[in-house]
Design an enzyme around this catalytic site. Structure first.
Site, PDB file in Angstrom:
ATOM      1  N   ASN A   1     -14.973   3.095 -12.746  1.00  0.00           N
ATOM      2  CA  ASN A   1     -14.349   1.821 -13.116  1.00  0.00           C
ATOM      3  C   ASN A   1     -15.238   0.674 -12.676  1.00  0.00           C
ATOM      4  OD1 ASN A   1     -13.579   1.015 -10.317  1.00  0.00           O
ATOM      5  ND2 ASN A   1     -12.403   2.909 -10.475  1.00  0.00           N
TER       6      ASN A   1
ATOM      7  N   PHE B   1      -4.522  -2.340  -1.585  1.00  0.00           N
ATOM      8  CA  PHE B   1      -4.902  -3.349  -2.565  1.00  0.00           C
ATOM      9  C   PHE B   1      -4.269  -2.977  -3.898  1.00  0.00           C
ATOM     10  CE2 PHE B   1      -8.223  -6.549  -1.565  1.00  0.00           C
ATOM     11  CZ  PHE B   1      -8.162  -6.401  -0.186  1.00  0.00           C
TER      12      PHE B   1
ATOM     13  N   LYS C   1       5.002  -0.869  -4.742  1.00  0.00           N
ATOM     14  CA  LYS C   1       3.940  -0.139  -4.043  1.00  0.00           C
ATOM     15  C   LYS C   1       4.214  -0.073  -2.541  1.00  0.00           C
ATOM     16  CE  LYS C   1       0.686  -0.476  -6.679  1.00  0.00           C
ATOM     17  NZ  LYS C   1      -0.375  -0.950  -7.539  1.00  0.00           N
TER      18      LYS C   1
HETATM   19  O1  C5P Z   1      -1.149   2.869  -7.043  1.00  0.00           O
HETATM   20  P1  C5P Z   1      -2.399   2.061  -7.130  1.00  0.00           P
HETATM   21  O2  C5P Z   1      -3.585   2.879  -7.553  1.00  0.00           O
HETATM   22  O3  C5P Z   1      -2.283   0.802  -7.928  1.00  0.00           O
HETATM   23  O4  C5P Z   1      -2.624   1.575  -5.620  1.00  0.00           O
HETATM   24  C1  C5P Z   1      -3.776   0.917  -5.226  1.00  0.00           C
HETATM   25  C2  C5P Z   1      -3.986   1.127  -3.754  1.00  0.00           C
HETATM   26  O5  C5P Z   1      -3.885   2.514  -3.439  1.00  0.00           O
HETATM   27  C3  C5P Z   1      -5.365   0.721  -3.313  1.00  0.00           C
HETATM   28  O6  C5P Z   1      -5.280   0.278  -1.971  1.00  0.00           O
HETATM   29  C4  C5P Z   1      -6.163   2.012  -3.400  1.00  0.00           C
HETATM   30  O7  C5P Z   1      -7.274   2.008  -2.522  1.00  0.00           O
HETATM   31  C5  C5P Z   1      -5.117   3.053  -3.022  1.00  0.00           C
HETATM   32  N1  C5P Z   1      -5.277   4.340  -3.712  1.00  0.00           N
HETATM   33  C6  C5P Z   1      -5.665   5.437  -2.976  1.00  0.00           C
HETATM   34  N2  C5P Z   1      -5.773   6.658  -3.589  1.00  0.00           N
HETATM   35  C7  C5P Z   1      -5.511   6.791  -4.906  1.00  0.00           C
HETATM   36  C8  C5P Z   1      -5.110   5.678  -5.660  1.00  0.00           C
HETATM   37  C9  C5P Z   1      -5.003   4.456  -5.031  1.00  0.00           C
HETATM   38  O8  C5P Z   1      -5.912   5.321  -1.777  1.00  0.00           O
HETATM   39  N3  C5P Z   1      -5.629   7.976  -5.476  1.00  0.00           N
END
Ligand code: C5P
Length: 420
Positions: free
Chosen positions: A220, A333, A347
């Site tokens: 990304n 984040f 969240k």
């Molecule tokens: O649920 P979402 O992906 O929007 O959440 C974002 C947050 O969750 C960010 O802090 C990201 O670093 C963390 N995250 C994570 N592992 C994942 C997906 C998101 O630690 N597989």
């Protein structure tokens, strides 16, 4: 009671620190020579930038002699630019300290004007900017000045003083520049701010790379800049910091242990290998939600007209850290394009985390892969906004907020009666 100078700072507290000292036009400029001497005594490497008006109060020759370096005063000077350009000077500085800072300079900074070398440098630097105001008391108390100072504070700029007392103009009141020894002490504190002193912080940053075949993958637009800035700001605030980073083009930050990983699974493993004893976990990484169910061992050939990739869900690193017992203070984040607050609150609850920092990525010129950002912070107590600014300044403001919340949570836990 005022402390004696010898107790305010110690020799060597600014060793290796690079300070641009900006001098603007004001009678207090006569104190700047002593300030340079004291900064150098404390170990700092000092380069002086003077506005045109400042040269009316103290000569560049004096400042060159005391700083041991050429003085810079022109923005578009071919000779100066071939030596150290204003951008190089901005990059060089750990701190831009402006003392004395006039009302005019404060107004310019509050509005982002860059019409001379010093104001341009203060806008361009990633270092901490600090101002020591000096002006007539009415000018300091003027609502316009007070609003400008408020704006600068919200932007993460530090304001040292001013002190109150007899002024050069014969009046008495607030507006006197702090004494050089006090300014050195406050500058020292910028580098050793105790907010996270002795704590361990783990930060994730960057994108992840999910392998499709040996030459292709899913990733990304995250550049890693925000996460790196957060790791640096935490180190600056006194923490022992580990940064687990996905693939980025950035140099490892100084004073931080950086571990480079590629996929979400590797990031998960690395985080859990280093989580023991961590007090604060900040998940800034844009972790890929899915990965190909299996990675092809050879490059996939383009035979068929359509190709379907089966994706499986990656583990949620942040959620897994928040579920540990004991769990560190957890910060997530969220990059959102709509209904920012609603999604952030979901969240907060779903992942059982302490704080969510929201990036509004619907605006194309901030957020992912940009220099600037702004954040909306949401926790159980309410919300707070950190306005648009350079990511390094924003990271400092975020760390300050996280530190306050962390200490408040600890204090609340400590004051709870012990369970039998
Ligand atoms: O649920 P979402 O992906 O929007 O959440 C974002 C947050 O969750 C960010 O802090 C990201 O670093 C963390 N995250 C994570 N592992 C994942 C997906 C998101 O630690 N597989």
């Amino acid at each position: 009671m005022r402390q004696t100078p010898s107790k305010l700072y110690h020799m060597g507290t600014l060793t290796n620190k690079r300070i641009v000292l900006g001098i603007t036009g004001g009678i207090a400029a006569y104190k700047s020579a002593e300030l340079v001497r004291r900064l150098r005594d404390a170990g700092a490497d000092v380069r002086v930038v003077m506005t045109q008006a400042a040269t009316e109060f103290i000569t560049p020759l004096t400042m060159q002699a005391v700083s041991g370096n050429p003085v810079h005063s022109h923005l578009l000077d071919a000779d100066a630019e071939s030596g150290m350009s204003h951008i190089e000077l901005a990059r060089w500085a750990d701190t831009a300290l402006v003392a004395p800072a006039s009302a005019n300079f404060i107004a310019k900074m509050a509005h982002g004007r860059a019409d001379d070398l010093l104001s341009t440098l203060c806008l361009a630097t990633e270092g901490q900017v600090a101002l020591a105001p000096a002006m007539n008391q009415q000018m300091w108390l003027n609502l316009a000045t007070q609003e400008n100072v408020g704006t600068l504070k919200r932007h993460g700029i530090r304001i040292f003083g001013p002190a109150a007392g007899a002024q050069a103009c014969g009046e008495t009141g607030p507006g006197r520049m702090l004494e050089p020894v006090e300014i050195v002490s406050l500058t020292t504190q910028l580098f050793s701010t105790g907010t996270l002193a002795g704590l361990r912080v783990l930060v994730t940053a960057g994108p992840t790379w999910e392998v499709i075949d040996p030459v292709r993958g899913i990733t990304n637009r995250s550049s890693g800049r925000m996460g790196y800035a957060v790791a640096e700001a935490a180190a600056e605030a006194g923490a022992k910091v580990t940064l687990v980073s996905g693939p980025t083009a950035l140099d490892a930050p100084q004073r931080v242990t950086t571990i480079r990983v590629s996929s979400a699974l590797e990031m998960f493993d690395s985080v859990h290998a280093h989580i023991e004893g961590v007090d604060i976990f900040i998940g800034v990484a844009a972790v890929s939600d899915y990965r190909p169910a299996s990675a092809a061992s050879q490059k996939i050939k383009k035979h068929a007209d359509t190709l379907t990739l089966e994706l499986v869900k990656n583990p949620d690193i942040l959620k897994s850290v928040a579920a540990l017992s004991p769990a560190p203070f957890t910060v997530g984040f969220a990059a959102e394009t709509e209904n920012l607050e609603t999604h952030a609150r979901e969240k907060l609850i779903d992942k059982h985390i302490d704080l969510v920092a929201i990036n509004d990525v619907s605006e194309t010129d901030i957020g992912f892969d940009t220099e600037d950002n702004r954040l909306l912070l949401i926790d159980r107590h309410g919300k707070s906004e950190l306005p648009r600014q350079h990511k390094s300044q924003l990271a400092r403001a975020l760390i300050q907020y996280v530190a306050e919340r962390y200490h408040a949570k600890r204090a609340a836990q400590d004051s709870r009666p012990a369970r039998r």
